[in-house]
Design a protein around this motif. Structure first.
Motif, PDB file in Angstrom:
ATOM      1  N   PHE A   1       0.829  -1.201   0.000  1.00 63.16           N
ATOM      2  CA  PHE A   1       0.000   0.000   0.000  1.00 63.16           C
ATOM      3  C   PHE A   1       0.868   1.257   0.000  1.00 63.16           C
ATOM      4  O   PHE A   1       1.856   1.356   0.731  1.00 63.16           O
ATOM      5  CB  PHE A   1      -0.943   0.009   1.198  1.00 63.16           C
ATOM      6  CG  PHE A   1      -2.086  -0.955   1.069  1.00 63.16           C
ATOM      7  CD1 PHE A   1      -3.336  -0.519   0.689  1.00 63.16           C
ATOM      8  CD2 PHE A   1      -1.910  -2.307   1.316  1.00 63.16           C
ATOM      9  CE1 PHE A   1      -4.395  -1.399   0.547  1.00 63.16           C
ATOM     10  CE2 PHE A   1      -2.954  -3.200   1.185  1.00 63.16           C
ATOM     11  CZ  PHE A   1      -4.202  -2.746   0.799  1.00 63.16           C
ATOM     12  N   SER A   2       0.460   2.235  -0.811  1.00 62.62           N
ATOM     13  CA  SER A   2       1.193   3.496  -0.905  1.00 62.62           C
ATOM     14  C   SER A   2       0.776   4.434   0.231  1.00 62.62           C
ATOM     15  O   SER A   2      -0.185   4.175   0.956  1.00 62.62           O
ATOM     16  CB  SER A   2       0.900   4.162  -2.243  1.00 62.62           C
ATOM     17  OG  SER A   2      -0.465   4.568  -2.303  1.00 62.62           O
ATOM     18  N   LYS A   3       1.497   5.568   0.343  1.00 65.46           N
ATOM     19  CA  LYS A   3       1.152   6.567   1.354  1.00 65.46           C
ATOM     20  C   LYS A   3      -0.249   7.137   1.087  1.00 65.46           C
ATOM     21  O   LYS A   3      -1.013   7.386   2.013  1.00 65.46           O
ATOM     22  CB  LYS A   3       2.180   7.691   1.351  1.00 65.46           C
ATOM     23  CG  LYS A   3       3.506   7.328   1.986  1.00 65.46           C
ATOM     24  CD  LYS A   3       4.415   8.551   2.082  1.00 65.46           C
ATOM     25  CE  LYS A   3       5.717   8.185   2.785  1.00 65.46           C
ATOM     26  NZ  LYS A   3       6.618   9.363   2.923  1.00 65.46           N
ATOM     27  N   GLY A   4      -0.558   7.350  -0.201  1.00 63.67           N
ATOM     28  CA  GLY A   4      -1.873   7.876  -0.552  1.00 63.67           C
ATOM     29  C   GLY A   4      -2.995   6.925  -0.158  1.00 63.67           C
ATOM     30  O   GLY A   4      -4.037   7.358   0.341  1.00 63.67           O
ATOM     31  N   GLU A   5      -2.785   5.645  -0.377  1.00 63.02           N
ATOM     32  CA  GLU A   5      -3.793   4.638  -0.019  1.00 63.02           C
ATOM     33  C   GLU A   5      -3.956   4.536   1.485  1.00 63.02           C
ATOM     34  O   GLU A   5      -5.073   4.411   1.993  1.00 63.02           O
ATOM     35  CB  GLU A   5      -3.409   3.290  -0.631  1.00 63.02           C
ATOM     36  CG  GLU A   5      -3.556   3.272  -2.142  1.00 63.02           C
ATOM     37  CD  GLU A   5      -2.792   2.158  -2.816  1.00 63.02           C
ATOM     38  OE1 GLU A   5      -3.073   1.885  -3.997  1.00 63.02           O
ATOM     39  OE2 GLU A   5      -1.920   1.536  -2.173  1.00 63.02           O
TER      40      GLU A   5
ATOM     41  N   ILE B   1     -10.440  -0.698   0.319  1.00 66.57           N
ATOM     42  CA  ILE B   1      -9.057  -0.360   0.005  1.00 66.57           C
ATOM     43  C   ILE B   1      -8.315  -1.595  -0.495  1.00 66.57           C
ATOM     44  O   ILE B   1      -7.429  -1.505  -1.343  1.00 66.57           O
ATOM     45  CB  ILE B   1      -8.337   0.277   1.225  1.00 66.57           C
ATOM     46  CG1 ILE B   1      -7.105   1.055   0.772  1.00 66.57           C
ATOM     47  CG2 ILE B   1      -7.999  -0.752   2.270  1.00 66.57           C
ATOM     48  CD1 ILE B   1      -7.394   2.265  -0.079  1.00 66.57           C
ATOM     49  N   PHE B   2      -8.693  -2.772   0.002  1.00 63.33           N
ATOM     50  CA  PHE B   2      -8.113  -4.014  -0.520  1.00 63.33           C
ATOM     51  C   PHE B   2      -8.636  -4.295  -1.923  1.00 63.33           C
ATOM     52  O   PHE B   2      -7.888  -4.726  -2.807  1.00 63.33           O
ATOM     53  CB  PHE B   2      -8.441  -5.191   0.405  1.00 63.33           C
ATOM     54  CG  PHE B   2      -7.510  -5.306   1.579  1.00 63.33           C
ATOM     55  CD1 PHE B   2      -6.252  -5.877   1.434  1.00 63.33           C
ATOM     56  CD2 PHE B   2      -7.883  -4.861   2.835  1.00 63.33           C
ATOM     57  CE1 PHE B   2      -5.386  -5.993   2.507  1.00 63.33           C
ATOM     58  CE2 PHE B   2      -7.025  -4.969   3.921  1.00 63.33           C
ATOM     59  CZ  PHE B   2      -5.766  -5.532   3.761  1.00 63.33           C
ATOM     60  N   ASN B   3      -9.929  -4.053  -2.135  1.00 65.40           N
ATOM     61  CA  ASN B   3     -10.510  -4.245  -3.473  1.00 65.40           C
ATOM     62  C   ASN B   3      -9.844  -3.329  -4.495  1.00 65.40           C
ATOM     63  O   ASN B   3      -9.648  -3.703  -5.655  1.00 65.40           O
ATOM     64  CB  ASN B   3     -12.016  -3.971  -3.447  1.00 65.40           C
ATOM     65  CG  ASN B   3     -12.795  -5.100  -2.805  1.00 65.40           C
ATOM     66  OD1 ASN B   3     -12.295  -6.221  -2.664  1.00 65.40           O
ATOM     67  ND2 ASN B   3     -14.025  -4.818  -2.408  1.00 65.40           N
ATOM     68  N   ALA B   4      -9.523  -2.108  -4.069  1.00 64.81           N
ATOM     69  CA  ALA B   4      -8.882  -1.153  -4.961  1.00 64.81           C
ATOM     70  C   ALA B   4      -7.521  -1.648  -5.439  1.00 64.81           C
ATOM     71  O   ALA B   4      -7.056  -1.268  -6.509  1.00 64.81           O
ATOM     72  CB  ALA B   4      -8.720   0.203  -4.267  1.00 64.81           C
ATOM     73  N   LYS B   5      -6.905  -2.519  -4.644  1.00 65.88           N
ATOM     74  CA  LYS B   5      -5.618  -3.096  -5.005  1.00 65.88           C
ATOM     75  C   LYS B   5      -5.768  -4.414  -5.753  1.00 65.88           C
ATOM     76  O   LYS B   5      -4.767  -5.016  -6.156  1.00 65.88           O
ATOM     77  CB  LYS B   5      -4.778  -3.332  -3.741  1.00 65.88           C
ATOM     78  CG  LYS B   5      -4.481  -2.079  -2.953  1.00 65.88           C
ATOM     79  CD  LYS B   5      -3.481  -1.190  -3.673  1.00 65.88           C
ATOM     80  CE  LYS B   5      -2.096  -1.792  -3.661  1.00 65.88           C
ATOM     81  NZ  LYS B   5      -1.106  -0.892  -4.309  1.00 65.88           N
ATOM     82  N   GLY B   6      -7.020  -4.874  -5.912  1.00 69.49           N
ATOM     83  CA  GLY B   6      -7.233  -6.163  -6.556  1.00 69.49           C
ATOM     84  C   GLY B   6      -6.837  -7.304  -5.656  1.00 69.49           C
ATOM     85  O   GLY B   6      -6.504  -8.402  -6.125  1.00 69.49           O
ATOM     86  N   ASN B   7      -6.892  -7.069  -4.351  1.00 69.01           N
ATOM     87  CA  ASN B   7      -6.497  -8.082  -3.363  1.00 69.01           C
ATOM     88  C   ASN B   7      -7.725  -8.869  -2.924  1.00 69.01           C
ATOM     89  O   ASN B   7      -8.705  -8.288  -2.444  1.00 69.01           O
ATOM     90  CB  ASN B   7      -5.849  -7.399  -2.154  1.00 69.01           C
ATOM     91  CG  ASN B   7      -5.172  -8.385  -1.221  1.00 69.01           C
ATOM     92  OD1 ASN B   7      -5.717  -9.438  -0.914  1.00 69.01           O
ATOM     93  ND2 ASN B   7      -3.982  -8.036  -0.768  1.00 69.01           N
TER      94      ASN B   7
END
Length: 235
Positions: free
Chosen positions: A12-16, A53-59
């Motif tokens: 995860f990035s700082k923005g996320e 936020i996990f979905n946004a990463k495709g996790n």
């Protein structure tokens, strides 16, 4: 906070991390300001925004959390006689999130189980999805009417956007986040009507406002992931 978050979830990035932290803060603060009575509402909101936020990463972890959120949100919806929301999340979103979890785990990108391989829908499947969505909408309209569902029209539109979202999620399309964003907007209006008689539901509105921000980011990030994956495949 970011360093702790980074140690737990290094991808995860700082923005996320900032988006997640801001969403959590808004949800918790609104819960106490507007006197929400049920800790279940707070729990569901925190689980839901974490799932996004996990979905946004495709996790795939996001889909597991979405199953838990759907169950809790179904109970909350029942408390206000939003039977459409209850039936949708318990009878459709939760089961489809389970199917999506299996599908995402079966299609990791280059063997990386923390990132699903993004898929593109064909023209024929898009037509099939639209026809199926129309059928689901009509069926649920009469079903919800039979249950004397509060705010029937909005509840029916919520079913439509929810079905599109879960179908696209299952098919690993980047546009699932757009469908969820549309659903968030419908739910914001739906719970605004509920808040007219009980201000504690304002915390639910804030919850879906944060969901909307996360879903918009999810769509943007999935387009990036899709571009990277396709570029890598061509290379």
């Amino acid at each position: 906070m970011y360093e702790k978050f980074k140690s737990m979830y290094p991808s995860f990035s700082k923005g996320e991390a900032a988006l997640w932290a801001a969403s959590v803060t808004l949800i918790v603060v609104s819960f106490f300001i507007f006197g929400a009575k049920s800790i279940l509402t707070l729990t569901a909101s925190l689980i839901g925004v974490t799932a996004l936020i996990f979905n946004a990463k495709g996790n795939p972890a996001g889909q597991f959390l979405m199953i838990v959120f759907s169950i809790l949100y179904g109970v909350i919806s029942y408390s206000y006689a939003y039977y459409g929301e209850m039936i949708t999340y318990l009878g459709m979103t939760a089961p489809m999130a389970l199917f999506a979890l299996v599908a995402w785990l079966r299609h990791p990108y280059n063997g990386n189980r923390a990132e699903v391989q993004v898929n593109r829908l064909t023209g024929k499947e898009t037509v099939f999805m639209a026809a199926l969505t129309a059928v689901v909408t009509v069926v649920f309209y009469f079903l919800l009417a039979a249950f004397h569902t509060a705010n029937l029209l909005l509840s029916t539109i919520s079913v439509t956007t929810s079905f599109l979202a879960v179908y696209l999620t299952f098919r690993r399309s980047a546009y699932f986040a757009i469908a969820y964003a549309a659903n968030d907007i419908v739910l914001i209006f739906l719970w605004m009507l509920a808040a007219l008689s009980d201000l504690s539901y304002v915390s639910v509105i804030i919850c879906f406002v944060t969901f909307l921000a996360n879903d918009i980011y999810g769509f943007i990030n999935w387009l990036r992931i899709q571009k990277r994956q396709e570029s890598s495949t061509k290379a």
